[in-house]
Design an enzyme around this catalytic site. Structure first.
Site, PDB file in Angstrom:
ATOM      1  N   GLY A  12     -16.251 -44.645 -77.015  1.00  0.00           N
ATOM      2  CA  GLY A  12     -15.613 -44.895 -78.110  1.00  0.00           C
ATOM      3  C   GLY A  12     -15.679 -44.535 -79.461  1.00  0.00           C
ATOM      4  O   GLY A  12     -14.731 -44.524 -79.612  1.00  0.00           O
ATOM      5  N   ASN A  14     -16.977 -43.445 -80.957  1.00  0.00           N
ATOM      6  CA  ASN A  14     -17.290 -41.441 -81.373  1.00  0.00           C
ATOM      7  C   ASN A  14     -16.186 -40.870 -81.167  1.00  0.00           C
ATOM      8  O   ASN A  14     -15.246 -40.245 -82.360  1.00  0.00           O
ATOM      9  CB  ASN A  14     -18.572 -40.612 -80.880  1.00  0.00           C
ATOM     10  N   LEU A  85     -19.079 -37.903 -69.003  1.00  0.00           N
ATOM     11  CA  LEU A  85     -20.855 -37.692 -68.479  1.00  0.00           C
ATOM     12  C   LEU A  85     -20.412 -36.562 -67.439  1.00  0.00           C
ATOM     13  O   LEU A  85     -21.420 -36.465 -67.039  1.00  0.00           O
ATOM     14  CB  LEU A  85     -21.143 -39.235 -67.721  1.00  0.00           C
ATOM     15  N   LEU A  87     -19.645 -33.023 -65.700  1.00  0.00           N
ATOM     16  CA  LEU A  87     -20.200 -31.593 -65.804  1.00  0.00           C
ATOM     17  C   LEU A  87     -18.896 -30.686 -66.115  1.00  0.00           C
ATOM     18  O   LEU A  87     -18.277 -31.378 -64.639  1.00  0.00           O
ATOM     19  CB  LEU A  87     -21.054 -30.938 -64.838  1.00  0.00           C
ATOM     20  N   ASN A 102     -19.840 -30.260 -77.174  1.00  0.00           N
ATOM     21  CA  ASN A 102     -20.459 -32.077 -76.392  1.00  0.00           C
ATOM     22  C   ASN A 102     -21.783 -32.058 -78.349  1.00  0.00           C
ATOM     23  O   ASN A 102     -21.853 -31.786 -78.473  1.00  0.00           O
ATOM     24  CB  ASN A 102     -21.199 -31.257 -75.114  1.00  0.00           C
ATOM     25  N   HIS A 104     -24.605 -34.913 -77.723  1.00  0.00           N
ATOM     26  CA  HIS A 104     -25.922 -35.876 -77.231  1.00  0.00           C
ATOM     27  C   HIS A 104     -27.184 -35.550 -77.326  1.00  0.00           C
ATOM     28  O   HIS A 104     -27.562 -35.557 -79.150  1.00  0.00           O
ATOM     29  CB  HIS A 104     -27.034 -34.585 -75.842  1.00  0.00           C
ATOM     30  N   ASP A 145     -25.819 -29.966 -71.145  1.00  0.00           N
ATOM     31  CA  ASP A 145     -26.872 -30.321 -72.435  1.00  0.00           C
ATOM     32  C   ASP A 145     -27.475 -28.363 -72.479  1.00  0.00           C
ATOM     33  O   ASP A 145     -28.519 -28.777 -72.438  1.00  0.00           O
ATOM     34  CB  ASP A 145     -27.636 -31.533 -71.837  1.00  0.00           C
TER      35      ASP A 145
END
Ligand code: GAR
Length: 188
Positions: A12, A14, A85, A87, A102, A104, A145
Site C-alpha cells: 500500500g 502507492n 492484482l 482482473l 492502473n 504497472h 495490462d
C-alpha cells in the site's frame, strides 16, 4: 469534488502516497481504500491515514456485486488500482467506462500480463539484462495490462542492479508520478 476509490492488495505504499497527496485538495479526494487480502498492510496504512477502508473477497468482486454497489453508494467517480492484482470484471468496466486507472511497474507492453506483478516483473527484467525499465500508468480494460497508456517514465539499469535495487528505482518513480498523473487525468 472528484471522488476516488483506491483498490489495493498488499503493502500500500502507492495508496498511502495518493492519499497524502490529495489530503486537503479542493477538487479531488480519496474517499476509500478497499482491499482484497485480509492481512494486507494497506489496511494498517489506511487506518493511520484516517481513510475509510474495507475488505472484500472474490465473490464480492466477481459474483454478488457487493464491491460495485459499495462504490456506487459512495458515489465514486474514478477507481485507482494501486498494486491490485485481480482482473476487473465486465460490470465494473461498464459502470466506470475509461475511469479505472492502473499502475504497472514496467514499460508496457513489455513485462505485462497475468502473473507479471511486483517482484516477478523486476526479476524478469533483470534476468533479461534490460538496460532500462520504468512505470506505466494506463486505463484499465478487460485484459491484464493492456488499456490506453496515459504515462510512462523510465529508469536506467546497469549490470550491478538486482531485482531489489530495481524495485527501489520503480518505487521512486511511482511516488513521484502516480498522484500527479491521476490528478491531471481526473480533472481533464
Ligand atoms: C507497485 O510497484 C505496483 O506498480 C505493482 O505492485 C506494487 C504495489 O506496491 N503493481 C503491479 O504489479 C500490477 N500488475 P504498493 O502496494 O506498495 O503500492
Amino acid at each position: 469534488m472528484v471522488k476516488l476509490a483506491i483498490l489495493a492488495s498488499g503493502n500500500g505504499t502507492n495508496a498511502q502516497r495518493i492519499s497524502e497527496y490529495f489530503a486537503g485538495n479542493e477538487q479531488v479526494s480519496v474517499d476509500c481504500i478497499i482491499y482484497n487480502k485480509r492481512d494486507a498492510y494497506v489496511a494498517e496504512r489506511a487506518k493511520k491515514l484516517g481513510v475509510t477502508s474495507h475488505y472484500f473477497g472474490r465473490a464480492d468482486f466477481y459474483s454478488n456485486g457487493n464491491v460495485l454497489r459499495y462504490l456506487q453508494e459512495r458515489e465514486i467517480d474514478w477507481v485507482i488500482l494501486a498494486g491490485f492484482l485481480w482482473l476487473v470484471p465486465e460490470d465494473m468496466l461498464k459502470a466506470f467506462p475509461n475511469r479505472i486507472i492502473n499502475i504497472h511497474p514496467a514499460l508496457l507492453p513489455k513485462y505485462g500480463g497475468k502473473g507479471m506483478y511486483g517482484h516477478h516483473v523486476h526479476e524478469a527484467v533483470i534476468a533479461n539484462k534490460e538496460k532500462e525499465s520504468g512505470i506505466t500508468i494506463h486505463i484499465v480494460d478487460d485484459q491484464y495490462d493492456r488499456g490506453l497508456t496515459l504515462f510512462q517514465a523510465k529508469c536506467s539499469l546497469t549490470d550491478a542492479d538486482t531485482p531489489d535495487t530495481l524495485a527501489d528505482k520503480i518505487h521512486l518513480l511511482e511516488q513521484e508520478y502516480f498522484p500527479v498523473v491521476i490528478e491531471k487525468t481526473v480533472l481533464k
